[in-house]
Structure formats: structure tokens, C-alpha cells
Write a protein that holds these residues in place. Structure first.
Motif, mmCIF file in Angstrom:
data_model
loop_
_atom_site.group_PDB
_atom_site.id
_atom_site.type_symbol
_atom_site.label_atom_id
_atom_site.label_comp_id
_atom_site.label_asym_id
_atom_site.label_seq_id
_atom_site.Cartn_x
_atom_site.Cartn_y
_atom_site.Cartn_z
ATOM 1 N N GLU A 1 60.030 27.759 -5.541
ATOM 2 C CA GLU A 1 61.027 27.867 -4.671
ATOM 3 C C GLU A 1 61.299 29.247 -4.284
ATOM 4 N N GLU A 2 61.737 30.055 -5.137
ATOM 5 C CA GLU A 2 62.145 31.574 -4.718
ATOM 6 C C GLU A 2 61.036 32.288 -4.207
ATOM 7 N N SER A 3 59.947 31.954 -4.467
ATOM 8 C CA SER A 3 58.791 32.617 -4.011
ATOM 9 C C SER A 3 58.447 31.901 -2.479
ATOM 10 N N ARG A 4 58.744 30.920 -2.389
ATOM 11 C CA ARG A 4 58.391 29.942 -1.030
ATOM 12 C C ARG A 4 59.146 30.517 -0.041
ATOM 13 N N LYS A 5 60.537 30.688 -0.605
ATOM 14 C CA LYS A 5 61.525 31.173 0.056
ATOM 15 C C LYS A 5 61.217 32.615 0.773
ATOM 16 N N ARG A 6 60.824 33.514 -0.095
ATOM 17 C CA ARG A 6 60.432 34.864 0.351
ATOM 18 C C ARG A 6 59.435 34.821 1.397
ATOM 19 N N ILE A 7 58.454 34.002 1.318
ATOM 20 C CA ILE A 7 57.293 34.073 2.086
ATOM 21 C C ILE A 7 57.826 33.379 3.313
ATOM 22 N N ALA A 8 58.653 32.401 3.331
ATOM 23 C CA ALA A 8 59.024 31.784 4.763
ATOM 24 C C ALA A 8 59.728 32.690 5.427
ATOM 25 N N ASP A 9 60.822 33.609 4.640
ATOM 26 C CA ASP A 9 61.526 34.446 5.443
ATOM 27 C C ASP A 9 60.673 35.426 6.108
ATOM 28 N N GLY A 10 59.612 36.244 5.195
ATOM 29 C CA GLY A 10 58.671 36.973 5.865
ATOM 30 C C GLY A 10 57.841 36.383 7.182
ATOM 31 N N LEU A 11 57.404 35.046 6.985
ATOM 32 C CA LEU A 11 56.769 34.580 7.969
ATOM 33 C C LEU A 11 57.737 34.465 9.247
ATOM 34 N N SER A 12 58.950 33.997 8.988
ATOM 35 C CA SER A 12 60.120 33.878 10.184
ATOM 36 C C SER A 12 60.033 35.216 10.909
ATOM 37 N N HIS A 13 59.773 36.325 10.327
ATOM 38 C CA HIS A 13 59.826 37.677 10.897
ATOM 39 C C HIS A 13 58.599 37.618 11.798
ATOM 40 N N VAL A 14 57.519 37.244 11.253
ATOM 41 C CA VAL A 14 56.309 37.276 12.083
ATOM 42 C C VAL A 14 56.195 36.304 13.013
ATOM 43 N N LEU A 15 57.128 35.101 13.080
ATOM 44 C CA LEU A 15 57.172 34.199 14.220
ATOM 45 C C LEU A 15 57.847 34.890 15.083
ATOM 46 N N GLY A 16 59.175 35.536 14.930
ATOM 47 C CA GLY A 16 59.841 36.290 15.818
ATOM 48 C C GLY A 16 59.236 37.238 16.528
ATOM 49 N N ASP A 17 58.441 37.970 16.086
ATOM 50 C CA ASP A 17 57.587 39.203 16.514
ATOM 51 C C ASP A 17 56.473 38.680 17.604
ATOM 52 N N THR A 18 55.961 37.449 16.966
ATOM 53 C CA THR A 18 54.752 36.643 17.694
ATOM 54 C C THR A 18 55.333 35.997 19.152
ATOM 55 N N TYR A 19 56.337 35.234 19.006
ATOM 56 C CA TYR A 19 57.102 34.837 20.043
ATOM 57 C C TYR A 19 57.754 35.647 21.168
ATOM 58 N N THR A 20 57.905 36.735 20.534
ATOM 59 C CA THR A 20 58.584 37.846 21.605
ATOM 60 C C THR A 20 57.225 38.394 22.201
ATOM 61 N N LEU A 21 56.403 38.689 21.691
ATOM 62 C CA LEU A 21 55.025 39.291 22.235
ATOM 63 C C LEU A 21 54.293 38.091 23.200
ATOM 64 N N TYR A 22 54.305 36.924 22.628
ATOM 65 C CA TYR A 22 54.031 35.719 23.543
ATOM 66 C C TYR A 22 54.835 35.938 25.181
ATOM 67 N N LEU A 23 56.328 35.856 24.862
ATOM 68 C CA LEU A 23 56.955 35.945 25.972
ATOM 69 C C LEU A 23 56.627 37.157 27.099
ATOM 70 N N MET A 24 56.488 38.215 26.179
ATOM 71 C CA MET A 24 56.230 39.723 27.114
ATOM 72 C C MET A 24 54.951 39.409 27.877
ATOM 73 N N THR A 25 54.033 38.831 27.097
ATOM 74 C CA THR A 25 52.629 38.781 27.700
ATOM 75 C C THR A 25 52.570 37.688 28.664
ATOM 76 N N HIS A 26 53.241 36.582 28.657
ATOM 77 C CA HIS A 26 53.314 35.501 29.667
ATOM 78 C C HIS A 26 54.083 36.172 31.052
ATOM 79 N N ASN A 27 55.033 36.962 30.751
ATOM 80 C CA ASN A 27 55.991 37.584 31.906
ATOM 81 C C ASN A 27 55.061 38.607 32.539
#
Length: 156
Positions: free
Chosen positions: A10-36
Motif C-alpha cells: 500500500e505504501e508503494s501504491r500510494k507513492r506511485i498514485a501521488d506521482g501519477l496524480s501530478h502527471v494527471l494534473g500536468d496532462t489535464y492542464t496541457l490538454y486545456l491549454m492545447t484545446h484553448n
């Protein structure tokens, strides 16, 4: 809910999920910018950039779903509000509609930012022996680096 027993503590899964959440934040922001930018590009390269930005935002939209679903597979909720995603992102949103040339540069820098965020997640996924997340991250890294190269070439 049944406990998660996929061979990653679980500790490893949490660390990975937190990192992926940052990737998701960047990807979503880039998606919005590119669509704009797809909606608002003007100038002599309108047709080419309008089509290019559409191709890119569609690819990013698919990626957002894949990243969020990987976070869920690890047993955690994916961030899903604008506020959550903005707080996780390293990409600044433009305050105004920039020139076409500046749009290219901003999207380029966005892809480079996502690539750097992805690289930050690799150690945790490697330590957790999370091959599925490593595969996802490697594929995303390949897309962002190739797209950055192409955008950089257009700016020269």
C-alpha cells in the motif's frame, strides 16, 4: 471493499498514485491549454495549427483517462476537480490569448514540463515493481518528448 492484493504494498501504491496524480494534473492542464489554442489560433498558419492542436488535445484527452484509471487500479481516487488538478500541475495557464508563435512555444514548454514530471515518478514505480505504471509512464514520456521535438522544429 475487498483489500487490494496486486503484489505492490500500500505504501508503494500510494507513492506511485501521488506521482501519477501530478502527471494527471500536468496532462489535464496541457490538454486545456492545447484545446484553448485550437479554438483561438489566428494568423497565416491557422489551418495547420488548428489541425495540429486538435490532434494533440485529442491524444491528451485519451491520456488523461488512462492515467486516472491507473490511479484507480492502484486503489486511490483520481483527482478530478479543476482546483485539484491545477494544484497538482507545474504548468501555468496563459492569462490571455497569445500569438500563434507563442502558442507553439507554450505548448512545447508544457510537453517538456509533463516529461519532467513523468521522470520524477519513475523511481517510486521502479521501487514498487509496478511494471504497469512504468509501461504507462514510458509510453507517455515517448509521446511528450516526440511532440516537444516536433514543436521545437516548427519554432526554428
Amino acid at each position: 471493499m475487498e483489500p487490494i492484493d496486486i503484489g505492490i504494498p500500500e505504501e508503494s501504491r500510494k507513492r506511485i498514485a501521488d506521482g501519477l496524480s501530478h502527471v494527471l494534473g500536468d496532462t489535464y492542464t496541457l490538454y486545456l491549454m492545447t484545446h484553448n489554442f485550437h479554438w483561438n489560433v489566428t494568423g497565416p498558419m491557422f489551418q495547420q495549427l488548428h489541425a495540429l492542436f486538435e490532434e494533440q488535445y485529442r491524444e491528451l484527452w485519451t491520456a488523461v483517462d488512462e492515467i486516472a484509471e491507473r490511479i484507480r487500479a492502484l486503489g486511490f481516487f483520481a483527482p478530478g476537480t479543476y482546483r485539484q488538478l491545477a494544484e497538482l500541475s507545474t504548468i501555468a495557464e496563459p492569462a490571455e490569448v497569445p500569438s500563434a508563435q507563442s502558442m507553439l512555444a507554450q505548448v512545447l514548454h508544457g510537453h517538456e514540463a509533463v516529461a519532467k514530471t513523468i521522470r520524477d515518478v519513475f523511481p517510486g514505480a521502479e521501487e514498487g515493481h509496478d511494471e504497469a505504471s512504468l509501461d504507462l509512464l514510458t509510453g507517455r514520456l515517448r509521446v511528450h518528448e516526440k511532440t516537444a521535438w516536433m514543436l521545437r522544429s516548427m519554432l526554428q
